[in-house]
Design a protein around this motif. Sequence first.
Motif, PDB file in Angstrom:
ATOM      1  N   ILE A 367     -12.893  22.282-111.419  1.00 39.71           N
ATOM      2  CA  ILE A 367     -14.147  22.946-111.965  1.00 39.71           C
ATOM      3  C   ILE A 367     -13.899  23.753-113.312  1.00 39.71           C
ATOM      4  O   ILE A 367     -14.698  24.465-113.708  1.00 39.71           O
ATOM      5  CB  ILE A 367     -14.890  23.763-111.051  1.00 39.71           C
ATOM      6  CG1 ILE A 367     -13.788  24.986-110.494  1.00 39.71           C
ATOM      7  CG2 ILE A 367     -15.466  22.855-109.771  1.00 39.71           C
ATOM      8  CD1 ILE A 367     -14.447  25.915-109.732  1.00 39.71           C
ATOM      9  N   GLN A 374      -4.951  31.066-117.185  1.00 42.28           N
ATOM     10  CA  GLN A 374      -4.929  32.668-117.316  1.00 42.28           C
ATOM     11  C   GLN A 374      -3.368  33.107-116.743  1.00 42.28           C
ATOM     12  O   GLN A 374      -3.035  34.226-117.411  1.00 42.28           O
ATOM     13  CB  GLN A 374      -5.975  33.386-116.499  1.00 42.28           C
ATOM     14  CG  GLN A 374      -7.325  33.685-117.194  1.00 42.28           C
ATOM     15  CD  GLN A 374      -8.566  33.815-116.399  1.00 42.28           C
ATOM     16  OE1 GLN A 374      -8.397  34.635-115.456  1.00 42.28           O
ATOM     17  NE2 GLN A 374      -9.629  33.298-116.262  1.00 42.28           N
ATOM     18  N   VAL A 414      -2.620  29.303-108.163  1.00 36.11           N
ATOM     19  CA  VAL A 414      -3.951  29.999-108.189  1.00 36.11           C
ATOM     20  C   VAL A 414      -5.189  29.091-108.248  1.00 36.11           C
ATOM     21  O   VAL A 414      -6.324  29.389-108.062  1.00 36.11           O
ATOM     22  CB  VAL A 414      -4.308  30.841-109.353  1.00 36.11           C
ATOM     23  CG1 VAL A 414      -3.312  32.219-109.612  1.00 36.11           C
ATOM     24  CG2 VAL A 414      -3.910  29.791-110.666  1.00 36.11           C
ATOM     25  N   CYS A 415      -4.862  27.650-108.255  1.00 36.45           N
ATOM     26  CA  CYS A 415      -6.026  26.638-108.404  1.00 36.45           C
ATOM     27  C   CYS A 415      -6.822  26.648-107.130  1.00 36.45           C
ATOM     28  O   CYS A 415      -6.335  26.554-106.163  1.00 36.45           O
ATOM     29  CB  CYS A 415      -5.424  25.357-108.308  1.00 36.45           C
ATOM     30  SG  CYS A 415      -6.571  24.087-108.749  1.00 36.45           S
ATOM     31  N   PRO A 416      -8.102  27.205-107.548  1.00 33.51           N
ATOM     32  CA  PRO A 416      -8.991  27.254-106.180  1.00 33.51           C
ATOM     33  C   PRO A 416      -9.469  25.789-105.510  1.00 33.51           C
ATOM     34  O   PRO A 416      -9.685  25.672-104.558  1.00 33.51           O
ATOM     35  CB  PRO A 416     -10.101  27.937-106.748  1.00 33.51           C
ATOM     36  CG  PRO A 416     -10.170  27.561-108.302  1.00 33.51           C
ATOM     37  CD  PRO A 416      -8.729  27.669-108.490  1.00 33.51           C
ATOM     38  N   HIS A 418      -7.156  23.680-105.380  1.00 33.96           N
ATOM     39  CA  HIS A 418      -5.764  23.064-104.589  1.00 33.96           C
ATOM     40  C   HIS A 418      -5.251  21.693-105.332  1.00 33.96           C
ATOM     41  O   HIS A 418      -4.732  21.013-104.673  1.00 33.96           O
ATOM     42  CB  HIS A 418      -6.006  22.903-103.235  1.00 33.96           C
ATOM     43  CG  HIS A 418      -6.510  24.066-102.499  1.00 33.96           C
ATOM     44  ND1 HIS A 418      -7.967  24.078-101.896  1.00 33.96           N
ATOM     45  CD2 HIS A 418      -6.476  25.482-102.561  1.00 33.96           C
ATOM     46  CE1 HIS A 418      -8.297  25.371-101.477  1.00 33.96           C
ATOM     47  NE2 HIS A 418      -7.513  26.201-101.860  1.00 33.96           N
TER      48      HIS A 418
ATOM     49  N   SER B  11      -7.896  31.421-101.546  1.00 36.59           N
ATOM     50  CA  SER B  11      -8.667  31.000-102.665  1.00 36.59           C
ATOM     51  C   SER B  11      -9.330  29.474-102.693  1.00 36.59           C
ATOM     52  O   SER B  11      -8.551  28.619-102.459  1.00 36.59           O
ATOM     53  CB  SER B  11      -7.762  31.351-103.872  1.00 36.59           C
ATOM     54  OG  SER B  11      -8.247  30.260-105.095  1.00 36.59           O
ATOM     55  N   ILE B  16     -15.361  30.864-104.259  1.00 34.12           N
ATOM     56  CA  ILE B  16     -15.767  31.294-105.653  1.00 34.12           C
ATOM     57  C   ILE B  16     -17.238  31.070-105.700  1.00 34.12           C
ATOM     58  O   ILE B  16     -18.109  32.078-106.204  1.00 34.12           O
ATOM     59  CB  ILE B  16     -15.354  30.558-106.807  1.00 34.12           C
ATOM     60  CG1 ILE B  16     -14.042  30.769-107.070  1.00 34.12           C
ATOM     61  CG2 ILE B  16     -15.880  30.501-108.043  1.00 34.12           C
ATOM     62  CD1 ILE B  16     -13.157  30.035-107.863  1.00 34.12           C
ATOM     63  N   ARG B 225     -12.981  39.090-110.598  1.00 38.36           N
ATOM     64  CA  ARG B 225     -12.185  38.174-111.331  1.00 38.36           C
ATOM     65  C   ARG B 225     -12.751  36.648-111.333  1.00 38.36           C
ATOM     66  O   ARG B 225     -12.023  35.878-111.598  1.00 38.36           O
ATOM     67  CB  ARG B 225     -10.758  38.260-111.136  1.00 38.36           C
ATOM     68  CG  ARG B 225     -10.107  39.647-111.398  1.00 38.36           C
ATOM     69  CD  ARG B 225      -8.552  39.658-111.295  1.00 38.36           C
ATOM     70  NE  ARG B 225      -8.133  40.795-111.750  1.00 38.36           N
ATOM     71  CZ  ARG B 225      -7.188  40.947-112.619  1.00 38.36           C
ATOM     72  NH1 ARG B 225      -6.671  40.129-112.963  1.00 38.36           N
ATOM     73  NH2 ARG B 225      -6.649  42.137-112.973  1.00 38.36           N
ATOM     74  N   THR B 228     -14.583  36.032-116.689  1.00 35.92           N
ATOM     75  CA  THR B 228     -13.948  37.042-117.503  1.00 35.92           C
ATOM     76  C   THR B 228     -14.842  37.695-118.307  1.00 35.92           C
ATOM     77  O   THR B 228     -15.961  37.541-118.487  1.00 35.92           O
ATOM     78  CB  THR B 228     -13.050  36.322-118.388  1.00 35.92           C
ATOM     79  OG1 THR B 228     -13.571  35.353-119.136  1.00 35.92           O
ATOM     80  CG2 THR B 228     -12.048  35.560-117.733  1.00 35.92           C
TER      81      THR B 228
END
Lengths: 558, 342
Positions: A367, A374, A414-416, A418, B11, B16, B225, B228
């Motif tokens: 996405i 980051q 960190v990839c949401p 996955h 996560s 999100i 977070r 940003t």
Amino acid sequence: MKTLHKFHGGVHPPEHKAESNGLPIAAAPLPRRLVVPLRQHIGAPARAVVKVGDRVLKGQMIGAADGFISAAVHAPTSGIVSAVDLHAVPHPSALPDLCITIEADGEERWIEHQPLDYLAAGRDAVRARLRDFGVVGLGGAVFPTSVKLDPCALKIGTLVLNGAECEPWITSDDRLMRERAAEIVEGIKIMTHLVQPEQVLIGIENNKPEAVAAMRTACRDTGFQVMAVPTQYPGGGEKQLIQVLTGKEVPSGGRPANIGVLCANTGTAYTVHRAVNHGEPVISRVVTVTGNVEKPQNFEVLIGTPIGEVVQLAGGAKTGTSHYILGGPMMGFDLNNLATPLAKAVNCVIAASPALFPPKPAAVPCIRCGQCAQVCPCSLQPMELFWFSQSRNFDKARGYNLFDCIECGCCSYVCPSHIPLVSYYRFAKSEIAAQEREKRAAEQAKARFEFKQLREEREKAEKAARFAEKAAAAKATAGAEGEDPAAAAKKAAIQAAVERAKAKKAEAAAQAAGQCDVTPMAAVETPAESLSPCPLPPTGEGDLEPLRDGSLNPTESP
Amino acid sequence: MSSPHVLTPGSSVSRIMLTVLAALLPAIAAYVYFFGPAILISLTLASITALAAEAAVLRLRDFPVKYFLFDGSALLTAWLLALSIPPLAPWWLIVVGTAFAIVVAKHLYGGLGNNLFNPAMAGFAVLMISFPSFMTHWPTPLTLAQHTVGLGDALQVYFSGGLPGARLDAVTMATPLDTLKTQLSLQHTMDEVKRMPIFGTFGGKGTETVATMYLLGGLFLLRKRIITWHTPVSFLVALIAISAFFNSVDASRYATPLFHLFTGGALLGAFFIATDYVTAPVTPRGKLIFGAGVGVLEYLIRVFGGYPDGIAFSVLIMNAAVPLIDAYTQPRVYGHNTGATP
């Protein structure tokens, strides 16, 4: 005190160091059989110098360094060579490789120890010692230390010692620094003798206060500076640690030596000391056995010990263990076979269970949240690399600096969505390497074909010349005096063409040879085979031809 | 299984999306408080339509429907659209807009992660162009209305098109931005116009509180977070700068930066729309450019353009530039252009 710098991004996964860093390093008992891989370093595998049935002593060289970038391997104990054949080795590819199997006789009879007075001996002699005693980078990339400590003409201003140990779970360097700091410092002294740096910086993550204290004590009066660096993965990556300690960046495609820096692991310094001052080759290493085991701890284990036995040292795996990971959770790889022997690169064995390492959820589309960018310590754009890798748009992936990726795994972490990002990059890198190989092979074929054409033409011309000569001679004998001017001109032209071809060939050969700077083929993560060049080109290039863009740097894996 | 062997605990995309939805709740609560429950009907209609359209298209595309349907992305599109268009409109208005957003703007462009244009804003633009008359009647703040619209009344408006006992005009009116523009064009001065009851302390009555809630929700997203600072800050700074410039030129014709900040879709846009991952740049400098572009265009459209507010069109225009912006704002990669050579 020097000021520290920052590297971009990074992550801070749960550390899990406390499980295994409380107990001292324990010596492992002698296994019945040891399997020593001949390829335990980047570069050319060692060449077996023993055969089945030979009796070997502990520390005896059984595989000799073969080529410039190579290192020797040694018998970890005394015994009889029972096999020289393919065996499972600790490598992500899970492909078998040539190994020497030794049946231990239980007597542990050593070779004669021959310490080397490194101050008296020439630097080349010290480097030869490191190479013949199998000293390689123990941070993960296992780059031959003799080559690393030979900066050619480059001036080294800073020697960086990497004791960061940023991967979660692993504590082998931590324990080594706590317990054998003085010996590490002796090794650093040898290194400084070889490269003559202006300063020596020892970087240790600040989650290891005991190691920092021990090293500071040992470094008293040496001028070496021990720096506690922030705990942020991959702070132990060679490029990142250099950036944190010096503020400088290793140029893309280059080596730390290009900016006057050399970086070596603290564990490597220890083996340098043992090899030079004690005449002991690298036949053991400290390995963390942790995760879902009864008693997590560090052990000094002989190279070649089956990993299954290494796990038993920690009381064996607890119920619920689903698989094993070699190395840390961020960059390590799955172990498929417990008979796989321990090699120099293996710093940690983790028994994994679904509770400790939950299965990854299925991937969903990217996405473009940008979290990967980051955290990328190289300031890459992982989502773009992913996009171009999955669509096989390899030129674009290269354009977005795919080969600057150190495969640290922060992006995947960190990839949401996955997405197994690192796997995509490995795929793209190996595809590009394969394409390069094909391209090279095609170029070689073309060169061969053209040369063949040239040769055939030349032979034809020579034949014609001979024929003309004969004819002229016949004419001469027939009575006509004086040479045929046309034939002479033709002969001269042929001669000139032959000369040109020769000069061209020689030039190509000269270009391909003469390269001092050797770019090693692959970091530990990439199968060395996949990047090594195809069979030798006819132009006679060296045995390890740097694949300029396709190769990785001798990065100490974090 | 290849490295890394661990992932950030908890996560996920749906987490999100749900966090963003949660961040909208305070604004929705304020909306209900000031303008009545009609917005809830809009949100419900939009949600149902979005999920139905999403499920239908996922099925057509042979995607695992269950797996993707509840990732929250369709729901977020629905909510953003519902909050952008007037409540108390015929039911089909929001249905048409949402269906267009999901089917055309999202899935015809490739589905989650692939759409060029912000689906909610694309849906808004279609409604704005196709049914402009419905798009300018906003509910009157309850404190100003002669007739209180309850849930039952609202349902009547949505499904039968009228309000028994009162004309729809009695409970709806133009937005503060629209009113300002109309009144100024009638040669009233800023001071005269601002004395009208529709205006609040620094924005519109009611809307300024809703806008404040968007701001709070946005700060929450920053803290979590999820977003940003780059886009919202550059957006708001650009909007403040350009409105301050015109305000300083002629304060009687151009409203203050504060007014522009707290009216229309400025804060919703800055924190929730211009920050959409898929349709906004990824690079930090790209975000700054994008945010500033949206901020300036938003002002130009709402002040000089033909529409009462410019957030949708400014976002859509900038969306089209995103691939270009990203390509030209690539950050310097480690070890590149450092002066050292390998």
